[in-house]
Design an enzyme around this catalytic site. Structure first.
Site, PDB file in Angstrom:
ATOM      1  N   THR A  24       0.872  -1.182   0.000  1.00 41.53           N
ATOM      2  CA  THR A  24       0.000   0.000   0.000  1.00 41.53           C
ATOM      3  C   THR A  24       0.904   1.226   0.000  1.00 41.53           C
ATOM      4  O   THR A  24       2.074   1.142   0.382  1.00 41.53           O
ATOM      5  CB  THR A  24      -0.878   0.040   1.258  1.00 41.53           C
ATOM      6  OG1 THR A  24      -0.021   0.106   2.390  1.00 41.53           O
ATOM      7  CG2 THR A  24      -1.750  -1.199   1.362  1.00 41.53           C
ATOM      8  N   LYS A  35     -15.954  16.886  10.985  1.00 41.63           N
ATOM      9  CA  LYS A  35     -17.031  16.786  11.970  1.00 41.63           C
ATOM     10  C   LYS A  35     -17.256  18.161  12.571  1.00 41.63           C
ATOM     11  O   LYS A  35     -16.443  18.647  13.355  1.00 41.63           O
ATOM     12  CB  LYS A  35     -16.679  15.761  13.043  1.00 41.63           C
ATOM     13  CG  LYS A  35     -17.919  15.259  13.737  1.00 41.63           C
ATOM     14  CD  LYS A  35     -17.661  13.988  14.526  1.00 41.63           C
ATOM     15  CE  LYS A  35     -18.992  13.410  15.010  1.00 41.63           C
ATOM     16  NZ  LYS A  35     -18.826  12.341  15.969  1.00 41.63           N
ATOM     17  N   TRP A  59     -21.518  15.321  10.639  1.00 36.44           N
ATOM     18  CA  TRP A  59     -20.528  15.073   9.607  1.00 36.44           C
ATOM     19  C   TRP A  59     -20.827  15.858   8.334  1.00 36.44           C
ATOM     20  O   TRP A  59     -21.969  15.906   7.882  1.00 36.44           O
ATOM     21  CB  TRP A  59     -20.477  13.584   9.273  1.00 36.44           C
ATOM     22  CG  TRP A  59     -19.666  12.809  10.257  1.00 36.44           C
ATOM     23  CD1 TRP A  59     -18.960  13.330  11.305  1.00 36.44           C
ATOM     24  CD2 TRP A  59     -19.486  11.405  10.300  1.00 36.44           C
ATOM     25  NE1 TRP A  59     -18.344  12.328  11.993  1.00 36.44           N
ATOM     26  CE2 TRP A  59     -18.653  11.130  11.404  1.00 36.44           C
ATOM     27  CE3 TRP A  59     -19.935  10.350   9.518  1.00 36.44           C
ATOM     28  CZ2 TRP A  59     -18.255   9.842  11.741  1.00 36.44           C
ATOM     29  CZ3 TRP A  59     -19.542   9.067   9.855  1.00 36.44           C
ATOM     30  CH2 TRP A  59     -18.707   8.819  10.954  1.00 36.44           C
TER      31      TRP A  59
END
Ligand code: ADP
Length: 535
Positions: free
Chosen positions: A182, A437, A442
């Site tokens: 990754t 947030k 959100w």
């Protein structure tokens, strides 16, 4: 029981033999720094068998990791098959990773040999100066670059010219075929290992008519690098299907790509959104009559970009979602026949979603950190989790250790926050680490970015969370304007006021020249947070 099927293993050896036998006359085209190389599958297969022999001749262990540091090319495709079909593990190295991360992953994987394009040799060699496992560096000539002095260097053509062809055998379908790390946006990169079985099944998955439909009639152009999650599995699927292939080599400019699509009559091309955004002007006006799918994924596909493709080249973007950990394709945004008659604006919004899960891939959304499922109602969101035969169950070197990436019951926690509609369309609203947030509620940075990018003067937008005394966090929008366009922050806020809730509208809007990119060409919000996050 009356009888049973054979448990004949699913291996890449079968895909290789099939292409060699059935599609020997099909072509593979690669751009080099100075021209274009063309070979047939028949020639490719002969070279691939000799490459298998060359690995033996170099004394590379039968189960060794074999690194590649290379552009997309026919030679890279030879490695894609010779390495796993001879029992070894193909480890594609990201040529744009930070130098210390390349050194880290070569050492972590203990690569025995690294195959490098000549144009990249000068970049690679300093990075593996301290990699004791690397005994050979094999240089492939892509038409440019100096080769530094190093006594480990071997020439690719000389090597396979001197080697004899081998027969390939792999008996265990669960044997490792390839691995990819990754990009390590947080912490060290983590290695994901693909087995023969997972690679074969993933290839069949992307060959299905309702996903990418890779077929013998296609000419496939993976613009997405072969070091980015196996170029989304397209090279393996193309060989299995017998599709013609086109590779851009080191010529990754928009003009070279557009020219390649037109001249090779490419039918399916795949890349991240930044590639497609850069290529649109070059594609406009060309003969793209063969092109049937502009596949895009890796990060959110702006709705405005997909609509611009539909308007200007007659083809909306086909979005796919996935991760290195998911081989990588997990969902594809094909439009179900039952939805085909939706009004144009609803279809455009649907195409900006991540689509429906592939066959054999199970998905769920959960309240973060729990296995408590959130309903598929299109509005409630949760962390997206997936499981399936081509989804990782652990990381290399950490087998048995679930860490924070896997739920208690083994499902992969993607770090993506999504809603799923009752009919199964996944819509990513954010990544857990990118969420804004504000006042306990959100804000979806993805939705806000889409609303900003709908303004004709805006080329790109990235929204990050910044700390705020009153609200906890507020969104900050980083905006890149299109050439020759002017826009003030107030103009943009006025534009947004009819498109998003009032409390979503950012107080801070920063006009910047370019959104910084990660090593695989995605927006680097981490860099933006470092630059603007402090206040
Ligand atoms: P990294 O996590 O280092 O970027 P990956 O290439 O594995 O490495 O990235 C996977 C992530 O990319 C997904 O978890 C998701 O956040 C993002 N992604 C992939 N495809 C899409 C898509 N179609 N839309 C939005 N985000 C996507």
């Amino acid at each position: 029981m009356l009888g049973q099927m054979s448990d004949h293993p699913l291996t890449l050896v079968h895909a290789f033999n099939r292409a060699e036998r059935l599609f020997a006359e099909k072509t593979i085209t690669t751009l080099t720094a100075t021209g274009r190389e063309r070979q047939t599958y028949g020639e490719w297969a002969r070279r691939t068998r000799r490459l298998g022999g060359a690995l033996d001749a170099l004394g590379v262990a039968p189960d060794a990791r074999v690194g590649t540091f290379a552009w997309n090319s026919a030679r890279h495709l030879e490695l894609y098959f010779a390495v796993p079909c001879s029992g070894r593990v193909l480890h594609t190295l990201n040529i744009r990773l930070f130098p210390e991360q390349v050194t880290y992953v070569v050492n972590h994987a203990e690569d025995e040999v690294v195959f490098v394009d000549r144009s990249l040799a000068a970049t690679l060699l300093p990075l593996i100066a301290d990699a004791p496992s690397v005994r050979h560096v094999v240089v492939m000539d892509d038409g440019a670059g100096e080769v530094p002095a190093d006594d480990r260097i071997v020439d690719y053509e000389a090597l396979i010219g001197a080697s004899s062809a081998v027969d390939f055998h792999v008996d265990d379908e669960n044997q490792a075929a390839a691995m990819c790390y990754t990009s390590g946006t947080t912490g060290h990169p983590k290695g994901v290992v693909y087995s023969h079985r997972s690679t074969v099944l993933h290839s069949l998955g992307v060959m299905l008519a309702d996903t990418l439909g890779v077929s013998e009639r296609d000419t496939i152009l993976p613009i997405v690098p072969m070091f980015h999650a196996n170029a989304w599995g397209l090279p393996y699927a193309a060989v299995m299907a017998g599709s013609a292939l086109a590779f851009p080599g080191p010529r990754m400019t928009p003009v070279a790509i557009a020219e390649l699509i037109e001249s090779e009559r490419v039918t399916v091309a795949a890349g991240v959104p930044t590639i497609w955004a850069a290529a649109l002007d070059e594609l406009d006006g060309r003969d793209l009559s063969a092109l049937r799918a502009v596949v895009c994924g890796g990060s959110a596909v702006p709705q405005a970009l997909s609509e611009a493709y539909e308007r200007r080249i007659g083809q909306p973007i086909l979005q796919a979602w996935g991760m290195t950990e998911t081989s990588p394709v997990g969902s594809v945004c094909t439009i179900k026949s039952t939805l085909a008659d939706l009004p144009a604006d609803e279809l455009a919004r649907l195409r900006a979603s991540q689509g429906i899960p592939m066959p054999l891939v199970e998905v769920r959304i959960v309240e973060p950190g729990t296995t408590h499922e959130v309903a598929w109602n299109g509005s409630d969101h949760g962390e997206l989790e997936v499981v399936g035969p081509w989804i990782a169950a652990s990381y290399y070197g950490a087998e048995g250790d679930r860490g924070s990436s896997f739920a208690e019951d083994g499902w992969l926690r993607t770090g993506d926050v999504a809603t799923i509609s009752p009919d199964g369309y996944i819509r990513l609203v954010d990544r857990t680490k990118d969420l804004v947030k504000s006042g306990g509620e959100w804000i979806s940075s993805v939705e806000l970015e889409n609303a900003i990018m709908a303004h004709p003067a805006v080329l790109e937008a990235a929204v990050i969370a910044v700390p705020d005394e009153r609200w906890g966090e507020r969104p900050l929008a980083c905006v890149v304007l299109a050439d020759d366009h002017a826009l003030t922050a107030d103009d943009l806020r006025a534009f947004l006021s009819t498109r998003v809730a009032r409390w979503w509208i950012p107080e801070r809007i920063e006009f910047i020249d370019q959104v910084p990119r990660t090593s695989v060409g995605k927006f680097s919000k981490k860099t933006l947070r470092e630059r603007f996050g402090a206040g």
